[in-house]
Design a protein around this motif. Structure first.
Motif, PDB file in Angstrom:
ATOM      1  N   PRO A   1      -5.313   1.633   5.084  1.00 37.50           N
ATOM      2  CA  PRO A   1      -5.624   2.892   4.429  1.00 37.50           C
ATOM      3  C   PRO A   1      -5.869   4.037   5.403  1.00 37.50           C
TER       4      PRO A   1
ATOM      5  N   LEU B   1       0.832  -1.207   0.000  1.00 40.73           N
ATOM      6  CA  LEU B   1       0.000   0.000   0.000  1.00 40.73           C
ATOM      7  C   LEU B   1       0.867   1.258   0.000  1.00 40.73           C
TER       8      LEU B   1
ATOM      9  N   ILE C   1      -7.593   2.767  -3.855  1.00 40.46           N
ATOM     10  CA  ILE C   1      -7.004   1.441  -3.691  1.00 40.46           C
ATOM     11  C   ILE C   1      -8.075   0.476  -3.187  1.00 40.46           C
TER      12      ILE C   1
END
Length: 161
Positions: free
Chosen positions: A154, A126, A137
């Motif tokens: 995230p 990520l 994403i």
């Protein structure tokens, strides 16, 4: 590509996918999506000018009974990701097939990694895609044991400056 397709000199593969006349293999973005592992960095750069989405499929490498393929989860994740990528015109990352599956280690062919390693790997992936400018994403999971170690990354990651 339009001129090649119109002239009939651009060969196609199954489903009418365009084939690269120079490289000789299917153009990874001709069907409305691109496979990150099948493009050059210049093609990735061009993609990021028009879109910032990426789908990261996760599966496993484990037994699936006497008739099931060891790569079933990874193959399913990749297929679904490519279908979603085609619909959304999105980039599809390589499938992450090494995931936690300790309960299947008694079956030959199963490859299991620890939950902490899996979580760290997802976080680093990520961070890498975010550093290049991807900001939409999507983690696409096809292995039942993956959600527990999938990090809330995230929320913990900062976008690049």
């Amino acid at each position: 590509m339009t001129n090649l397709a119109r002239s009939g000199s651009c060969p196609t593969s199954r489903g009418g996918a365009l084939r690269c006349p120079l490289r000789g293999f299917p153009v990874p973005f001709a069907l409305g999506f691109m496979r990150l592992d099948q493009i050059t960095w210049q093609e990735a750069e061009a993609y990021l000018v028009r879109s910032r989405g990426i789908i990261i499929p996760t599966g496993s490498t484990e037994q699936h009974g006497p008739m099931g393929l060891i790569g079933t989860d990874a193959l399913c994740a990749q297929t679904v990701a490519e279908g979603a990528g085609e619909i959304a015109d999105a980039c599809v990352a390589p499938t992450l097939a090494y995931t936690p599956a300790p309960f299947n280690m008694a079956f030959p062919g199963t490859i299991s990694i620890s939950e902490p390693l899996f979580e760290a790997l997802i976080c680093e992936i990520l961070e890498a895609v975010i550093s290049h400018g991807f900001d939409r994403i999507h983690l696409l999971n096809a292995h039942g044991h993956n959600p527990a170690p999938l990090p809330p990354a995230p929320d913990n990651l900062e976008p690049p400056p």
